[in-house]
Write an enzyme that holds these catalytic residues in place. Structure first.
Site, mmCIF file in Angstrom:
data_model
loop_
_atom_site.group_PDB
_atom_site.id
_atom_site.type_symbol
_atom_site.label_atom_id
_atom_site.label_comp_id
_atom_site.label_asym_id
_atom_site.label_seq_id
_atom_site.Cartn_x
_atom_site.Cartn_y
_atom_site.Cartn_z
ATOM 1 C CG ASP A 1 0.760 -3.780 9.012
ATOM 2 O OD1 ASP A 1 1.192 -2.637 9.182
ATOM 3 O OD2 ASP A 1 0.508 -4.273 7.862
ATOM 4 C CB ALA B 1 -0.791 -0.106 1.326
ATOM 5 C CB ALA C 1 5.216 -6.622 1.485
ATOM 6 N NE ARG D 1 16.266 -25.880 -8.520
ATOM 7 C CZ ARG D 1 15.155 -26.151 -9.202
ATOM 8 N NH1 ARG D 1 13.905 -25.055 -9.286
ATOM 9 N NH2 ARG D 1 14.656 -27.168 -9.632
ATOM 10 N N GLY E 1 -6.360 -13.335 10.843
ATOM 11 C CA GLY E 1 -7.254 -14.105 10.179
ATOM 12 C C GLY E 1 -7.286 -13.898 8.698
ATOM 13 C CG HIS F 1 -2.457 -9.043 6.549
ATOM 14 N ND1 HIS F 1 -3.753 -8.417 6.852
ATOM 15 C CD2 HIS F 1 -1.789 -8.318 5.678
ATOM 16 C CE1 HIS F 1 -3.811 -7.004 6.572
ATOM 17 N NE2 HIS F 1 -2.636 -6.959 5.647
ATOM 18 C CG HIS G 1 7.141 -3.093 2.444
ATOM 19 N ND1 HIS G 1 6.167 -3.009 1.706
ATOM 20 C CD2 HIS G 1 6.848 -2.794 3.813
ATOM 21 C CE1 HIS G 1 5.030 -3.142 2.512
ATOM 22 N NE2 HIS G 1 5.186 -2.852 3.637
#
Length: 414
Positions: A296, A157, A238, A245, A272, A274, A213
């Site tokens: 978050d 976002a 993110a 591998r 429940g 993310h 991120h």
């Protein structure tokens, strides 16, 4: 000496005994009492034998669980407040959120700023000083600055036009943020050119560096840890998905290519939405000592469905989930900490003790405050929460004083 000074001195001497409770100590719930004086947890034996004193006040906890107050290292706002967007009113906004968090057992938090223009950081960061908690709200531990040194490909976002590079290393960092006196955590993408040197300097200056991120591979993550990074921002979200591998940043949970004394912590959102329950179980079973529950949470936490703002962007709440407006991109949680704890316990089938420590002791250790926060050891701050067996918050205490009491809880007992 003034009457107010005398009153404060008397309060510091007052000895309070919390009895009839199950106390979370040394990773176990034990039937014990909690003794408080001067805002600290104290050893009652010294009082009995050295001072020969009894408690001035006895509080019957009614069989409740007494756990350290919860610590939220990543929260963007709540109750209509957005720390990144409400620049002119951010001081009042922090107070609003700090007060609201008490109902959810949170006694300390890191107000979190998403990727923003430099002028926003320059205006907001000096206005969010570290502040002791109390009746007015939870303790402010310092800001979590999430961005703008992140990867555009994993922006979530965050507004892409505000994302920055380490063009001149720490010089650029200082230009973007301005004063970092009030900063506790910085989330950055470790694969960016010049990141290693920045991580090293930030860590040397007492700032917790978190990787996130990011499009980083495992080697990038390991290099960041070698230079001082100690946290992963909202694991699985993110970042590159796990691949056999090259497991990416997720591989930091099991790598053997970092210093032996470098415990890597990771925030995880157990709302429940993310993170799938199976992913929560994988993280818990793989690296339990590093798991930290974070909300978050965004400005819409505690609000009705509809459109709201996070940082520079419009967001939308639909069916209990927060999205970038007009898309299906998740952009933050609206679940408070106590709800995240309950969901995590159910999903992972962990012990009550572990679920509570993942929201208290683990975040305290991550940012180096475990001697005074996140624990009920003698000498620690008397910040704690009383819960029933379903882990619903009954009351919240900061420095030994009741700062929140749920409806229906006996006020005479607390």
């Amino acid at each position: 000496m003034s009457s107010s000074t005398v009153a404060l001195a008397d309060a510091d001497k007052k000895l309070t005994q919390f009895r009839n409770c199950r106390v979370l100590r040394n990773h176990r719930l034990v039937e014990d009492d909690v003794w408080v004086r001067g805002g600290k947890i104290i050893d009652p034996e010294k009082v009995f034998f050295d001072e020969k004193r009894q408690a001035d006040v006895q509080i019957d906890c009614g069989g409740s669980i007494v756990a350290p107050g919860f610590i939220d290292l990543q929260i963007n706002g709540g109750y209509g407040v957005d720390f990144s967007f409400d620049v002119e009113t951010v001081q009042e906004g922090v107070l609003t959120v700090a007060k609201g968090l008490l109902a959810h057992g949170v006694t300390s938090f890191c107000p979190t700023l998403v990727t923003s223009p430099p002028e926003t950081y320059h205006a907001v960061l000096p206005r969010i000083p570290r502040t002791a908690g109390g009746q007015h709200g939870a303790t402010v531990l310092g800001c979590h600055v999430e961005g703008p040194f992140i990867n555009t490909d994993k922006k979530g976002a965050h507004p892409p036009e505000c994302i920055k590079e380490f063009e001149q290393g720490m010089t650029t960092v200082r230009e973007v943020y301005g004063s970092m006196d009030n900063v506790q955590i910085i989330t950055l993408a470790p694969e960016k050119a010049g990141a290693a040197e920045v991580i090293q300097e930030l860590s040397n200056n007492g700032i917790t560096v978190s990787v996130g991120h990011s499009m980083a591979n495992l080697s990038d993550g390991e290099n960041a840890v070698h230079h001082g990074a100690r946290l992963i921002t909202h694991l699985f979200n993110a970042m590159l998905p796990f691949h056999h591998r090259d497991p990416g940043l997720v591989g930091l949970l099991t790598t053997d290519n970092i210093p032996r004394d470098a415990l890597v912590y990771f925030g995880i959102i157990s709302d429940g939405v993310h993170t799938h329950p199976a992913a929560l179980r994988i993280a818990y079973k793989t690296h339990p000592s590093g798991l930290i529950l974070v909300t978050d949470a965004i400005s819409a936490m505690g609000l009705a469905e509809g459109r709201h703002r996070i940082g520079q962007m419009e967001i939308e709440i639909r069916s209990g989930r927060a999205y970038v407006a007009g898309t299906n991109t998740l952009c933050g949680s609206i679940a408070p900490m106590d709800e995240c704890i309950r969901f995590f316990k159910k999903a992972s089938n962990c012990s009550i003790e572990y679920a509570l420590e993942a929201a208290s002791l683990h975040p305290a250790r991550c940012i180096g405050i475990e001697k005074r926060k996140g624990t009920l050891d003698y000498g620690a701050d008397a910040d704690f929460v009383l819960l029933n067996d379903e882990l619903s918050v009954q009351s919240t205490f900061i420095a030994g004083e009741c700062v929140y009491r749920a409806n229906g809880v006996d006020s005479n007992a607390l």
